[in-house]
Design an enzyme around this catalytic site. Structure first.
Site, PDB file in Angstrom:
ATOM      1  N   CYS A   1     -33.071 -65.899   7.878  1.00 22.62           N
ATOM      2  CA  CYS A   1     -32.383 -67.060   6.964  1.00 22.62           C
ATOM      3  C   CYS A   1     -31.865 -68.008   7.839  1.00 22.62           C
ATOM      4  O   CYS A   1     -31.062 -67.679   8.830  1.00 22.62           O
ATOM      5  CB  CYS A   1     -31.204 -66.118   6.306  1.00 22.62           C
ATOM      6  SG  CYS A   1     -31.962 -64.871   5.387  1.00 22.62           S
TER       7      CYS A   1
ATOM      8  N   CYS B   1     -14.550 -56.483  -0.359  1.00 23.27           N
ATOM      9  CA  CYS B   1     -16.042 -56.440  -0.254  1.00 23.27           C
ATOM     10  C   CYS B   1     -16.334 -56.229   1.087  1.00 23.27           C
ATOM     11  O   CYS B   1     -15.608 -56.605   2.202  1.00 23.27           O
ATOM     12  CB  CYS B   1     -16.343 -57.822  -0.408  1.00 23.27           C
ATOM     13  SG  CYS B   1     -15.855 -58.319  -2.250  1.00 23.27           S
TER      14      CYS B   1
ATOM     15  N   CYS C   1     -16.861 -53.799  -3.422  1.00 22.84           N
ATOM     16  CA  CYS C   1     -18.386 -54.721  -3.459  1.00 22.84           C
ATOM     17  C   CYS C   1     -18.766 -54.440  -2.266  1.00 22.84           C
ATOM     18  O   CYS C   1     -18.132 -54.386  -1.186  1.00 22.84           O
ATOM     19  CB  CYS C   1     -17.918 -56.217  -3.822  1.00 22.84           C
ATOM     20  SG  CYS C   1     -19.640 -56.974  -3.800  1.00 22.84           S
TER      21      CYS C   1
ATOM     22  N   CYS D   1     -23.137 -59.151  -8.253  1.00 21.99           N
ATOM     23  CA  CYS D   1     -22.497 -60.477  -7.670  1.00 21.99           C
ATOM     24  C   CYS D   1     -23.666 -61.039  -6.920  1.00 21.99           C
ATOM     25  O   CYS D   1     -24.452 -60.480  -6.292  1.00 21.99           O
ATOM     26  CB  CYS D   1     -21.415 -59.830  -6.549  1.00 21.99           C
ATOM     27  SG  CYS D   1     -20.633 -61.392  -5.653  1.00 21.99           S
TER      28      CYS D   1
END
Length: 325
Positions: A63, A103, A134, A194
């Site tokens: 990425c 998270c 999360c 999410c």
């Protein structure tokens, strides 16, 4: 205007109809976003989440925005999974500072079974502290999402990053369909989604509209939508990307709010580089969630005290419940 599904009660947003929102005069766009926001939420309430990197660096994905990729020399060393006790200490600190959701992010392409088991234990222990949970662990195989659901996971984060058309210029090691498949497995396991993306990566407005249209087309659309403004990190391919105009970022928040009325729209990465006025405009545009605390994965995030001062200056407050209206 968006078209409607036959027999459906929500509009189907096309890239063209989302792009038309972007073209509205700024005051009209903000007013429309405020109308939608107030219909579903307390406009003065902000949901506070805290994010911890439980496994940093060494990711095999390429990425272009990410300093954790093993393909880039951004000075982020690969580290093992954090011990459970350290994760729980961070979760307690986040809870004490006022966060409601905790998270946990791991830089994996996809977790191995033993890694899923370790994270599942973290989820159960963090849940026991009274926090929503999360995680973001990369792509999930069949059964892995179910194991996390059984541990009590509330949300799984897996961003689409950008539009399908622009995606190949940012990531080549996994496909757009890979991302959609993981989201489907998460949904089938009964975990909330999410899912958002990143703007300011050199994409044009049509690509931003394409991202929002993709998110809004998910059925159902995500319960939580993080909108990230690229943090340019030295050593990554996007280190010299042109900064996105602040009003264009605010427009993206507003468009996300209008197209996904009941979602928590999170002002996410890049907030450290925003002045208070820009953040206030984002709240006016419908952002009602922030990552709160000292660190957002590997990039700096405003200190808790600075966030508290800003909310106080605006007469805003931490949300007591996820949906206040």
């Amino acid at each position: 205007m968006p078209s409607h599904h036959a027999g459906a009660d929500r509009p189907r947003w096309t890239v063209e109809s989302v792009a038309a929102l972007y073209e509205l005069p700024f005051p009209q766009l903000i007013h429309r976003a405020q109308e939608v926001h107030r219909e579903h939420f307390d406009p003065c309430a902000i949901q506070l989440s805290s994010l911890l990197s439980i496994k940093t660096g060494g990711c095999p994905e390429d990425c272009g925005y990410c300093p954790q990729s093993a393909h880039h020399d951004a000075g982020v060393a690969g580290q093992p999974l954090m011990p459970l006790d350290d994760v729980l200490a961070a979760a307690r600190a986040a809870r004490a500072a006022g966060a409601r959701r905790f998270c946990m992010g791991a830089a994996w392409r996809s977790p191995k079974p033993r890694q899923v088991a370790a994270v599942a234990r973290m989820v159960a222990e963090v849940k026991a502290l009274g926090l929503e949970t999360c995680v973001t662990l990369g792509m999930l195989e069949d059964g892995q999402a179910r194991a996390l659901a059984e541990a009590g996971l509330d949300y799984y984060n897996h961003n689409l990053d950008t539009s399908p058309a622009f995606y190949g210029t940012i990531v080549t090691t996994r496909t757009y369909q890979d991302r959609l498949d993981t989201l489907q497995r998460v949904r089938e396991a009964g975990i909330k989604v999410c899912c958002g993306g990143i703007v300011g990566m050199g994409e044009n407005r049509l690509a931003r509209a394409g991202l929002i249209a993709q998110l809004a087309a998910l059925d159902p659309y995500p319960e939580s939508v993080p909108i990230n403004n690229l943090v340019r990190v030295a050593g990554t391919p996007l280190q010299d990307a042109e900064p996105l105009d602040a009003f264009e970022f605010v427009r993206t928040i507003a468009v996300a709010r209008i197209t996904m009325p009941r979602a928590m729209v999170r002002l996410s990465a890049g907030r450290e580089q925003m002045d208070d006025a820009t953040q206030a405009l984002c709240f006016l545009a419908g952002a009602n969630s922030i990552f709160y605390g000292e660190q957002l994965l590997t990039t700096a995030n405003p200190q808790v005290q600075a966030d508290q001062r800003l909310l106080a200056r605006l007469g805003m407050h931490a949300a007591d419940a996820e949906r206040a209206a």
